[in-house]
Design a protein around this motif. Structure first.
Motif, mmCIF file in Angstrom:
data_model
loop_
_atom_site.group_PDB
_atom_site.id
_atom_site.type_symbol
_atom_site.label_atom_id
_atom_site.label_comp_id
_atom_site.label_asym_id
_atom_site.label_seq_id
_atom_site.Cartn_x
_atom_site.Cartn_y
_atom_site.Cartn_z
ATOM 1 N N THR A 116 0.832 -1.207 0.000
ATOM 2 C CA THR A 116 0.000 0.000 0.000
ATOM 3 C C THR A 116 0.864 1.253 0.000
ATOM 4 N N GLU A 117 1.920 1.233 0.781
ATOM 5 C CA GLU A 117 2.840 2.374 0.852
ATOM 6 C C GLU A 117 3.470 2.662 -0.518
ATOM 7 N N VAL A 118 3.928 1.604 -1.183
ATOM 8 C CA VAL A 118 4.598 1.780 -2.472
ATOM 9 C C VAL A 118 3.594 2.173 -3.559
ATOM 10 N N LEU A 119 2.381 1.616 -3.497
ATOM 11 C CA LEU A 119 1.340 2.003 -4.444
ATOM 12 C C LEU A 119 1.079 3.506 -4.373
ATOM 13 N N GLU A 120 1.030 4.039 -3.166
ATOM 14 C CA GLU A 120 0.785 5.472 -2.988
ATOM 15 C C GLU A 120 1.952 6.300 -3.502
ATOM 16 N N MET A 121 3.166 5.880 -3.198
ATOM 17 C CA MET A 121 4.341 6.636 -3.624
ATOM 18 C C MET A 121 4.473 6.674 -5.141
ATOM 19 N N CYS A 122 4.062 5.589 -5.796
ATOM 20 C CA CYS A 122 4.154 5.509 -7.260
ATOM 21 C C CYS A 122 2.857 5.909 -7.946
ATOM 22 N N GLN A 123 1.877 6.398 -7.156
ATOM 23 C CA GLN A 123 0.584 6.838 -7.691
ATOM 24 C C GLN A 123 -0.089 5.741 -8.514
ATOM 25 N N LEU A 124 -0.104 4.540 -7.929
ATOM 26 C CA LEU A 124 -0.691 3.385 -8.603
ATOM 27 C C LEU A 124 -1.947 2.864 -7.900
ATOM 28 N N GLN A 125 -2.434 3.593 -6.878
ATOM 29 C CA GLN A 125 -3.586 3.094 -6.125
ATOM 30 C C GLN A 125 -4.790 2.767 -7.010
ATOM 31 N N PRO A 126 -5.128 3.606 -8.016
ATOM 32 C CA PRO A 126 -6.319 3.291 -8.832
ATOM 33 C C PRO A 126 -6.172 2.020 -9.652
ATOM 34 N N GLY A 138 3.650 3.128 -19.682
ATOM 35 C CA GLY A 138 4.123 3.945 -18.574
ATOM 36 C C GLY A 138 3.709 3.393 -17.222
ATOM 37 N N GLN A 139 2.475 2.875 -17.145
ATOM 38 C CA GLN A 139 1.997 2.287 -15.889
ATOM 39 C C GLN A 139 2.771 1.017 -15.549
ATOM 40 N N ARG A 140 3.087 0.222 -16.560
ATOM 41 C CA ARG A 140 3.880 -0.992 -16.313
ATOM 42 C C ARG A 140 5.269 -0.635 -15.804
ATOM 43 N N GLN A 141 5.835 0.436 -16.349
ATOM 44 C CA GLN A 141 7.157 0.864 -15.893
ATOM 45 C C GLN A 141 7.120 1.218 -14.414
ATOM 46 N N GLU A 160 18.234 -0.059 -18.995
ATOM 47 C CA GLU A 160 17.458 0.565 -20.079
ATOM 48 C C GLU A 160 15.965 0.600 -19.721
ATOM 49 N N PRO A 161 15.594 1.206 -18.586
ATOM 50 C CA PRO A 161 14.215 1.094 -18.101
ATOM 51 C C PRO A 161 13.161 1.768 -18.974
ATOM 52 N N LEU A 162 13.556 2.681 -19.858
ATOM 53 C CA LEU A 162 12.570 3.403 -20.664
ATOM 54 C C LEU A 162 12.642 3.071 -22.146
ATOM 55 N N SER A 163 13.543 2.201 -22.541
ATOM 56 C CA SER A 163 13.790 1.983 -23.967
ATOM 57 C C SER A 163 12.627 1.314 -24.694
ATOM 58 N N ALA A 164 11.740 0.644 -23.967
ATOM 59 C CA ALA A 164 10.617 -0.044 -24.619
ATOM 60 C C ALA A 164 9.451 0.899 -24.922
ATOM 61 N N LEU A 165 9.576 2.165 -24.518
ATOM 62 C CA LEU A 165 8.483 3.116 -24.686
ATOM 63 C C LEU A 165 8.700 3.988 -25.912
ATOM 64 N N SER A 168 7.744 10.083 -27.159
ATOM 65 C CA SER A 168 7.050 11.107 -26.375
ATOM 66 C C SER A 168 6.796 10.644 -24.949
ATOM 67 N N LEU A 169 6.404 9.383 -24.781
ATOM 68 C CA LEU A 169 6.161 8.845 -23.443
ATOM 69 C C LEU A 169 7.471 8.724 -22.678
ATOM 70 N N ARG A 170 8.541 8.365 -23.365
ATOM 71 C CA ARG A 170 9.845 8.225 -22.723
ATOM 72 C C ARG A 170 10.302 9.554 -22.128
ATOM 73 N N GLU A 171 10.058 10.646 -22.848
ATOM 74 C CA GLU A 171 10.465 11.962 -22.367
ATOM 75 C C GLU A 171 9.694 12.348 -21.114
ATOM 76 N N THR A 172 8.399 12.020 -21.083
ATOM 77 C CA THR A 172 7.588 12.327 -19.905
ATOM 78 C C THR A 172 8.013 11.478 -18.707
ATOM 79 N N LEU A 173 8.233 10.201 -18.939
ATOM 80 C CA LEU A 173 8.517 9.281 -17.842
ATOM 81 C C LEU A 173 9.921 9.414 -17.284
ATOM 82 N N ARG A 174 10.869 9.938 -18.062
ATOM 83 C CA ARG A 174 12.210 10.097 -17.495
ATOM 84 C C ARG A 174 12.189 11.125 -16.364
#
Length: 344
Positions: A116-126, A138-141, A160-165, A168-174
């Motif tokens: 629950t703590e990590v879900l909140e920190m990563c904004q994954l609760q929904p 992006g959500q999978r990352q 290479e955590p963002l290379s599969a994106l 445009s999404l890679r720029e936002t997620l970095r």
């Protein structure tokens, strides 16, 4: 934790040297990027740190005051995020994040609280109850990062955590990844071949070439003070001014430039933003290309160098292709560097 590599190398049985003797220190809470082209040894180094690859006999790997060189991967307490994310498609987001905690045999209340703590920190609760297949890239990352962080590892490694994106999404997620890593306050090393990604996320960048670290420093230091032609070209894409160096002057097809010092035996580099199109200047170049990039125009020039570029703000009027323009370069912006990359 701190990380220290001493004389760390990797030679395969056929004699291939994937990693030459490497010294590297990472401070507690520091984010370090291993940056370099394919085949330079950065992934090999990451795998050695993780315990997935056995280094040469003389190597030493220290986590704080613990020598972990011979410690198996499962005992190093390292979190890993892979390029493919390696998530379990048959599990929900919550189950994926809690998987490592189950392997640690924590109690169910403790697992639930930690997840629950990590879900909140990563904004994954929904998305906690969703299947992995129902998530965007992006959500999978973020799920992969949350799963790696949940067991509270001593060190986080990202390959290479963002290379599969997509771009445009890679720029936002970095930017999002940089914020999350600092929020967790964890020592982290990530591998990338993307200089923008390295400079946006890392506190310090270690540039690698041919199996060794050739220079390390802050993104600003590497950009402004490269120690070799390789680093200047790889970090910021400096271009070579191909001309005849005569003492403290550079003679080009389009004119003569004064150098900040004697450049004998060195190559002269400059960055596009330091090449100015002016009404009257010491150089002349023909406009070959004009590319609009939103914030600025990239102007391709001949007569200065085959790869000559200038950069002007998009608020300025761009010159027409085929016209001849005057160009100026401040001597202080010129970089005089050896061709070969030196050891850091």
């Amino acid at each position: 934790m701190t990380l220290r590599l001493t004389n760390t190398a990797k030679t395969y049985p056929d004699g291939t040297k994937a990693l030459l003797s490497t010294e590297l220190s990472v401070a507690k809470g520091e984010i370090v990027s291993l940056l370099g082209p394919s085949g330079c040894g950065k992934t090999t180094l990451l795998r050695i740190i993780a315990g997935l690859e056995k280094p040469d006999a003389s190597s030493e790997i220290w986590f704080d005051d613990d020598n972990v060189t011979t410690l198996p991967v499962e005992r190093r307490q390292v979190g890993m995020v892979f390029q493919s994310y390696a998530l379990f498609p048959n599990m929900s987001v919550r189950a994926n994040i809690g998987y490592g905690l189950k392997m640690q045999r924590l109690s169910k209340p403790e697992i639930d609280a930690r997840v629950t703590e990590v879900l909140e920190m990563c904004q994954l609760q929904p998305f906690a109850g969703r299947a992995i297949t129902a998530l965007s890239g992006g959500q999978r990352q973020r799920v992969a990062l949350a799963r790696a962080i949940a067991p509270r590892p001593r060190l986080l490694l990202l390959d290479e955590p963002l290379s599969a994106l997509d771009a445009s999404l890679r720029e936002t997620l970095r930017d999002e990844l940089a914020i999350l890593l600092r929020k967790f306050d964890i020592t982290a090393i990530f591998v990338t071949h993307d200089q923008d990604e390295a400079m946006a996320i890392a506190d310090r960048v270690a540039v690698m070439s041919h199996g060794r670290v050739v220079q390390s420093g802050t993104p600003e230091d590497l950009y402004r003070n490269p120690t070799s032609a390789f680093v200047a070209g790889f970090v910021g894409n400096a271009m070579t001014l191909r001309g005849r160096v005569k003492g403290s002057t550079l003679h080009l097809d389009g004119g003569v430039l004064p150098l900040p010092k004697d450049g004998t035996g060195q190559t002269v580099f400059v960055r596009a933003e330091d090449v100015r199109i002016v009404e009257d200047g010491p150089l002349r170049g023909k406009v070959e290309t004009v590319t609009f990039l939103g914030t600025h125009y990239r102007i391709g020039l001949s007569g200065i160098t085959a790869e000559g570029l200038a950069s002007i703000h998009s608020g300025q009027t761009a010159p027409k292709v085929g016209t001849t323009v005057h160009v100026a370069v401040e001597p202080a912006a010129l970089m005089l560097l050896p061709e070969e990359a030196g050891a850091a």
